[in-house]
Every structure is written in C-alpha cells, then in structure tokens.
Design an enzyme around this catalytic site. Structure first.
Site, PDB file in Angstrom:
ATOM      1  N   ARG A 161      53.389  47.767  42.485  1.00  0.00           N
ATOM      2  CA  ARG A 161      52.932  46.513  41.876  1.00  0.00           C
ATOM      3  C   ARG A 161      54.027  46.027  40.935  1.00  0.00           C
ATOM      4  NH1 ARG A 161      48.127  45.659  37.400  1.00  0.00           N
ATOM      5  NH2 ARG A 161      49.895  45.707  35.990  1.00  0.00           N
ATOM      6  N   TYR A 173      50.590  39.518  30.676  1.00  0.00           N
ATOM      7  CA  TYR A 173      49.855  40.687  31.145  1.00  0.00           C
ATOM      8  C   TYR A 173      50.741  41.620  31.971  1.00  0.00           C
ATOM      9  CZ  TYR A 173      47.344  43.820  34.051  1.00  0.00           C
ATOM     10  OH  TYR A 173      46.972  44.973  34.675  1.00  0.00           O
ATOM     11  N   ASP A 224      49.306  41.476  40.358  1.00  0.00           N
ATOM     12  CA  ASP A 224      48.014  41.279  39.690  1.00  0.00           C
ATOM     13  C   ASP A 224      48.058  39.988  38.873  1.00  0.00           C
ATOM     14  OD1 ASP A 224      45.597  41.487  38.420  1.00  0.00           O
ATOM     15  OD2 ASP A 224      45.913  43.527  37.670  1.00  0.00           O
ATOM     16  N   HIS A 226      45.449  38.927  37.273  1.00  0.00           N
ATOM     17  CA  HIS A 226      44.606  39.274  36.128  1.00  0.00           C
ATOM     18  C   HIS A 226      43.711  38.122  35.672  1.00  0.00           C
ATOM     19  CE1 HIS A 226      43.781  42.081  32.650  1.00  0.00           C
ATOM     20  NE2 HIS A 226      43.977  42.927  33.636  1.00  0.00           N
ATOM     21  N   GLU A 250      46.038  40.174  43.460  1.00  0.00           N
ATOM     22  CA  GLU A 250      44.817  40.738  42.867  1.00  0.00           C
ATOM     23  C   GLU A 250      44.219  39.824  41.804  1.00  0.00           C
ATOM     24  OE1 GLU A 250      45.609  44.619  41.236  1.00  0.00           O
ATOM     25  OE2 GLU A 250      43.997  44.402  39.765  1.00  0.00           O
ATOM     26  N   GLU A 276      37.928  45.154  40.206  1.00  0.00           N
ATOM     27  CA  GLU A 276      38.017  46.254  39.238  1.00  0.00           C
ATOM     28  C   GLU A 276      36.983  46.126  38.127  1.00  0.00           C
ATOM     29  OE1 GLU A 276      42.134  45.809  38.025  1.00  0.00           O
ATOM     30  OE2 GLU A 276      41.525  44.940  36.116  1.00  0.00           O
ATOM     31  N   ARG A 297      38.135  46.447  45.079  1.00  0.00           N
ATOM     32  CA  ARG A 297      38.764  47.346  44.105  1.00  0.00           C
ATOM     33  C   ARG A 297      37.783  48.073  43.176  1.00  0.00           C
ATOM     34  NH1 ARG A 297      43.230  48.002  42.289  1.00  0.00           N
ATOM     35  NH2 ARG A 297      42.966  47.237  40.171  1.00  0.00           N
ATOM     36  N   GLU A 353      45.228  52.668  43.493  1.00  0.00           N
ATOM     37  CA  GLU A 353      46.122  52.436  42.346  1.00  0.00           C
ATOM     38  C   GLU A 353      46.349  53.753  41.607  1.00  0.00           C
ATOM     39  OE1 GLU A 353      44.475  49.858  39.370  1.00  0.00           O
ATOM     40  OE2 GLU A 353      46.434  49.412  38.502  1.00  0.00           O
ATOM     41  N   TRP A 416      42.207  37.037  29.522  1.00  0.00           N
ATOM     42  CA  TRP A 416      43.316  37.971  29.365  1.00  0.00           C
ATOM     43  C   TRP A 416      43.541  38.703  30.665  1.00  0.00           C
ATOM     44  CZ3 TRP A 416      43.319  43.450  29.675  1.00  0.00           C
ATOM     45  CH2 TRP A 416      44.606  44.005  29.516  1.00  0.00           C
TER      46      TRP A 416
END
Ligand SMILES: O=C(O)C(=O)C[C@H](O)[C@H](O)CO
Ligand SMILES: [Mg+2]
Length: 416
Positions: A161, A173, A224, A226, A250, A276, A297, A353, A416
C-alpha cells in the site's frame, strides 16, 4: 500455551468457563484482551481493541458480559454468540461487536486447543499454503514513498500500500514518521490535521505514475483514500488511477450510504475495497449483493469474531467478492493470529493487511505466525497460536490516546 493445555481430541464434552477477565496493556499503543479460563485448565484469548475508545469495550466486557459467561459450556460458541447479540437487545455497533468478537475468538481458541488442532482445521481445513499480505509504504513526499516501496519489496512483499504526503496538506493520512511502525492515535486529545481534496486529486495519480515507472507492473499496489472523497470525486480518482492497475482503492467514500458506491462503479474499473469500520453483515449486505465492491475488509475483532466474519465471507462468496481483512497495528497480534487461521481456510480469500507490530508488542503477545516472501503463515499450534504474557503486559499501563481529526482549509470538520 502450555503443553499440558493441549487436548487429546477427547475433551469435546462440556468444558465450563471458570473465569474471564479483561487485560488492558500499552506496549507503545493500547490493546484490550479478553482471557477466558475453563475448568479443564485450557484458556483462550480474544482481541477487544477499539482504537481510541478502548475502555468502552473493556467496561462492556467486564461489567456486562463476563458475569454472563461464568459456568457456561465453552464449546457452545454459536449459542453464546446468539446470547450476547440478541440478549443485549441493543444490537450491532462497534463496542458491542468488538466485545462479542473477543468472546468468540477466545472460545474458538479454547475449542481448537481442546481438539488439539490449529484453528483453521476446525473451520474446514487448509485452502492455501500461505496468506498473501500487503505492507504499508509511506513517505513525506513522492520520492520518499517510492523509496519506501523499494524497502518493502526488498523485505519480500509482493503487495504494497502506498501513501504519500501532499504539498500544502498538514498531516495527510497514512504518513508516519518514516519507520515501520505507524500509529495514528497519538494524542490525549485528537491531533488536528488539514485536508484538501483538490490537492490530493492532483497529487495521487503522480505517485502511482512514478511507482509504476520505477518498479513496473509485477508488484501489486494498493491505496487507501480513508473516507475522504465524495462519490463523484472517488469515481474521478478511480478513473485517473486505471493506467496504474491498482489491486484496490480503499474506503473511497464514507460507506454509511451503501448506494453511494454505485456511482463510483459507474465511472471506474479500479477495484474497490471497503469495510474496516463495519461491524456486521448488515453494513455490507447491499454493497455485496449489488456487486458494488470487490473486496470486503471486515475483520475478526470489529465484526463479531470468527463466527460472524464467516457469515460475511459466505455471503461475499456468492457474488465473487473476496476478503481483504483490516490488519493495522491497532488490531493486536491476537486478532492477527485468528485472522490468519480464517484466511488459511476462507475459500474467497483476497489479501490480508499486515502492519508490523513493534518488538515490545510482539513480546507481550507471543505468537507462532511468521512472515516469509510476502506471505504470512499461520502456525500449527493448537488454537489460534497467540498468547499473552500477563506479567509483561502489567508493566505497560493504559495511556489515553485518540485518533486525529481532519478539517478543511475554512475550518469545516471533514472525515479523517
Ligand atoms: O489500515 C488501514 O487501512 C487503516 O485505515 C487504518 C486505520 O486508520 C486505523 O485502523 C484506525 O485505528
Ligand atoms: Mg483503511
């Protein structure tokens, strides 16, 4: 575990829960662990860590769950799961589902130890030799990130990643302090970071352009977002990244509105991963059934343990959605151990991951999984293969830490 805890396979009668307790430790970052002891001398452990909100789960377990466990038959995993889920009346949510996950993981650990088998054998046996993992390469700028991808390649990773700092964006991030052990929960009160979508959308394709120019197409690259883009912005990014053939993009947009992913899908063939922060199959049912994502995820610790994760994976399998479980460092080695047994079995496995834990954390949680040439291998120890050194854990008391927040340039609170 001790050799005398390994069952002969004959211990599958009733095995009573004698005691259960919560252990909170901070060997660099906070972890919450549930330990369940039985009248047969076998114990099991489960991860109950919810980053930045650890004590809520610790209290949920100690005050509301543990009294309900004493005297129950540890082999009745499904019944105990249903008891905790339906019995609470207040279903779902990260605190509840993390607490249930801890109990569930500890009970699978106990059952596998009693059977004298590594956990993956109880789930249905081995579907693969090793578990493909991806590591995290990040840098303050594109050059540093490109170098870090090289470092991960040299360590043997086949999937990486990549995240990079963005010019003019304070605290983007995923950008750590340049070492292997990135931990975002860094303040007693949340650190404030800045976000600029336009700067990011301009910058991210340049990173992957440089990575492919440097390393070619053999290595798998992941990214990602995020949760920071709107659906149409995510569609634009996915399209811009298509030439660089990402393994996945992601958390492209917040997923409370599952329908939002349809818009992204309409604009790009970059594979999409999400989940996630999901806790149950209900959070991803539409995403899966409408084939709006490619990878789910959800993970052992935040989605109700092995028992519930299996339900999610089975639904996903019907739609050719594969697993890609969350494995950041705030998920303890206990979660990682259980996840690797799950990954070793699950037929529709995609990737796992893997952010490395610090040596201090590894010492508190002795484990038998190992990394080799881009794969993690679950061990053959009966159970999930991870234990806790309670004496060492006691040397690292809890430290209040929260995750950062992000604001736009004008002060508006963002994701975030
Ligand atoms: O590992 C990832 O993909 C993450 O997004 C990590 C999260 O920020 C982290 O687990 C939050 O505690
Ligand atoms: Mg993520």
């Amino acid at each position: 575990m001790n050799a005398d805890e390994v069952g002969s396979g004959k211990d599958l009668g009733v095995i009573r829960i004698r005691d259960a307790r919560v252990i909170v430790t901070c060997p660099g970052r906070n972890f919450v662990t549930l330990k369940i002891e039985t009248d047969q001398g076998i114990h099991g452990i489960g991860d109950a860590t919810l980053n930045g909100r650890e004590l809520a789960v610790a209290s949920y377990l100690s005050d509301h769950v543990v009294p309900n466990l004493i005297g129950r038959d540890a082999h009745r995993i499904e019944d105990i799961w249903q008891f905790l889920y339906r019995g609470a009346y207040w279903r779902r949510g990260p605190v509840t589902m993390t607490a249930i996950a801890a109990v569930d993981t500890a009970l699978w650990d106990i059952k596998a130890k009693a059977a004298g088998l590594p956990l993956y054998q109880l789930l249905g046996g081995r579907s693969r030799e090793g578990v493909l993992v991806y590591g995290h390469a990040n840098g303050a700028d594109i050059e540093q990130t490109v170098d870090q991808v090289g470092v991960y390649k040299d360590m043997g990773y086949r999937a990486i990643r990549a995240q990079s700092g963005i010019p003019g964006v304070k605290g983007a991030y995923g950008v750590g302090k340049g070492d292997l052990y990135y931990e975002p929960a860094d303040g007693t009160l949340p650190t404030e970071t800045l976000w600029s979508t336009s700067a990011y959308l301009d910058h991210a394709p340049k990173l992957f352009d440089k990575l492919r120019a440097t390393y070619g197409f053999e290595i798998e690259l992941l990214h990602d977002v995020h949760h920071r883009l709107t659906p149409i912005e995510a569609g634009r990014l996915g399209k811009a990244l298509e030439p660089y053939r990402l393994f996945w993009m992601e958390d492209a947009t917040p997923a409370e509105n599952q329908e939002a992913f349809r818009l992204i899908r309409q604009h790009t063939v970059t594979p999409l991963a999400v989940g996630e922060i999901f806790n149950t199959v209900w959070d991803c049912r539409e995403l899966i059934q409408n084939q709006l994502i490619d990878y789910i995820r959800t993970t052992v610790v935040h989605a109700g343990g092995i028992t519930h994760l299996r339900r999610i994976a089975d639904l996903a399998a019907l739609y050719q959605v594969r697993t890609g479980s969350h494995g950041a460092t705030d998920l303890s080695p206990v979660c990682m151990g259980a996840a690797l047994h799950f990954d070793t079995w699950v037929p529709n496995f995609g990737i796992q991951e893997y952010m490395r834990h610090t040596p201090e954390t590894d010492a508190v949680f002795p484990h038998d999984y190992r990394f080799e040439s881009g794969y993690l291998y679950a061990g053959e120890t009966p159970g999930h293969g991870v234990d806790i050194d309670e004496t060492l854990a006691a040397k690292y008391p809890y430290e209040p830490k929260q995750l950062p927040i992000a604001r736009l340039g004008d002060g508006t609170l963002w994701n975030w």
